[in-house]
Design a protein around this motif. Structure first.
Motif, PDB file in Angstrom:
ATOM      1  N   LYS A 179       0.835  -1.209   0.000  1.00 34.23           N
ATOM      2  CA  LYS A 179       0.000   0.000   0.000  1.00 34.23           C
ATOM      3  C   LYS A 179       0.870   1.259   0.000  1.00 34.23           C
ATOM      4  O   LYS A 179       0.584   2.221  -0.710  1.00 34.23           O
ATOM      5  N   LEU A 180       1.958   1.242   0.770  1.00 36.54           N
ATOM      6  CA  LEU A 180       2.865   2.391   0.803  1.00 36.54           C
ATOM      7  C   LEU A 180       3.566   2.583  -0.542  1.00 36.54           C
ATOM      8  O   LEU A 180       3.736   3.720  -0.998  1.00 36.54           O
ATOM      9  N   LEU A 181       3.946   1.486  -1.178  1.00 36.30           N
ATOM     10  CA  LEU A 181       4.549   1.582  -2.506  1.00 36.30           C
ATOM     11  C   LEU A 181       3.546   2.140  -3.513  1.00 36.30           C
ATOM     12  O   LEU A 181       3.896   2.971  -4.356  1.00 36.30           O
ATOM     13  N   ALA A 182       2.296   1.693  -3.429  1.00 36.59           N
ATOM     14  CA  ALA A 182       1.250   2.191  -4.327  1.00 36.59           C
ATOM     15  C   ALA A 182       1.030   3.688  -4.122  1.00 36.59           C
ATOM     16  O   ALA A 182       0.898   4.449  -5.090  1.00 36.59           O
ATOM     17  N   GLN A 183       0.997   4.121  -2.867  1.00 30.49           N
ATOM     18  CA  GLN A 183       0.804   5.548  -2.579  1.00 30.49           C
ATOM     19  C   GLN A 183       1.981   6.372  -3.089  1.00 30.49           C
ATOM     20  O   GLN A 183       1.797   7.459  -3.641  1.00 30.49           O
ATOM     21  N   THR A 184       3.184   5.841  -2.917  1.00 32.86           N
ATOM     22  CA  THR A 184       4.373   6.557  -3.386  1.00 32.86           C
ATOM     23  C   THR A 184       4.373   6.651  -4.907  1.00 32.86           C
ATOM     24  O   THR A 184       4.679   7.707  -5.472  1.00 32.86           O
ATOM     25  N   ALA A 185       4.013   5.557  -5.578  1.00 34.66           N
ATOM     26  CA  ALA A 185       3.934   5.582  -7.049  1.00 34.66           C
ATOM     27  C   ALA A 185       2.915   6.621  -7.502  1.00 34.66           C
ATOM     28  O   ALA A 185       3.171   7.381  -8.440  1.00 34.66           O
ATOM     29  N   GLY A 186       1.773   6.669  -6.832  1.00 38.98           N
ATOM     30  CA  GLY A 186       0.757   7.671  -7.164  1.00 38.98           C
ATOM     31  C   GLY A 186       1.273   9.085  -6.952  1.00 38.98           C
ATOM     32  O   GLY A 186       1.011   9.992  -7.755  1.00 38.98           O
ATOM     33  N   ALA A 187       2.032   9.285  -5.883  1.00 33.89           N
ATOM     34  CA  ALA A 187       2.594  10.614  -5.605  1.00 33.89           C
ATOM     35  C   ALA A 187       3.622  11.006  -6.668  1.00 33.89           C
ATOM     36  O   ALA A 187       3.676  12.174  -7.080  1.00 33.89           O
ATOM     37  N   VAL A 188       4.420  10.050  -7.129  1.00 34.35           N
ATOM     38  CA  VAL A 188       5.402  10.336  -8.185  1.00 34.35           C
ATOM     39  C   VAL A 188       4.673  10.769  -9.458  1.00 34.35           C
ATOM     40  O   VAL A 188       5.045  11.756 -10.099  1.00 34.35           O
ATOM     41  N   LEU A 189       3.611  10.051  -9.811  1.00 29.76           N
ATOM     42  CA  LEU A 189       2.856  10.409 -11.019  1.00 29.76           C
ATOM     43  C   LEU A 189       2.143  11.748 -10.852  1.00 29.76           C
ATOM     44  O   LEU A 189       2.069  12.542 -11.797  1.00 29.76           O
ATOM     45  N   ALA A 190       1.628  12.010  -9.653  1.00 31.75           N
ATOM     46  CA  ALA A 190       0.991  13.310  -9.383  1.00 31.75           C
ATOM     47  C   ALA A 190       2.035  14.421  -9.446  1.00 31.75           C
ATOM     48  O   ALA A 190       1.756  15.520  -9.948  1.00 31.75           O
TER      49      ALA A 190
END
Length: 157
Positions: free
Chosen positions: A23-34
């Motif tokens: 979940k933390l990796l998914a959130q970080t990936a989303g933040a990178v794309l944002a």
């Protein structure tokens, strides 16, 4: 991946307390794309501001903003690769944990993005030439669902 991430980091990642990491990796990936989108917005705002400094009216400012916001930037590929890499690592963690991939947030995010890309290709093919849809054959599972949907789950006629 080992050429991009130190072996010690891999060991720590797959060590203790790995359950929440997907979940933390998914959130970080989303933040990178944002962050990539925010960077484009910032570049667009600077371009519009520069256009106004040189006397550009609202239309010129808008064109400058839109061009600068939509032209790929040098860090784009790295940011996308980083986000996708984080998602792939999250999927690997879920597999390693024996988790159901339907509940793996990294898998869900990756699959949704891939599905969007594939659906866009199918829609474009349909708009150009309906026979081009043959390039996208259905999987056996889709065909099977169609049969069972027509005849019920027992497969009777």
């Amino acid at each position: 991946m080992t050429e991009y991430v130190a072996e010690e980091t891999w060991k720590r990642l797959f060590g203790r307390r790995r359950r929440r990491r997907c979940k933390l990796l998914a959130q970080t990936a989303g933040a990178v794309l944002a962050g990539k989108q925010m960077l484009h917005g910032l570049v667009g705002a600077v371009a519009a501001w520069l256009a106004s400094l040189f006397g550009g009216d609202r239309v010129v400012q808008s064109i400058a903003r839109q061009l600068a916001s939509n032209i790929p930037l040098p860090p784009d590929a790295k940011m996308v690769a980083t986000a996708r890499g984080l998602q792939v690592i999250g999927v690997l963690l879920c597999l390693f944990n024996g988790d159901d991939l339907r509940r793996c947030q990294c898998f869900i995010d990756l699959a949704l993005e891939e599905a969007k890309t594939q659906v866009k290709k199918i829609l474009l093919a349909a708009m150009e030439n309906w026979t081009a849809l043959a390039w996208f054959p259905a999987s056996p599972a889709v065909a099977e669902r169609g049969i069972y949907g027509m005849y019920g789950s027992t497969g009777g006629h």
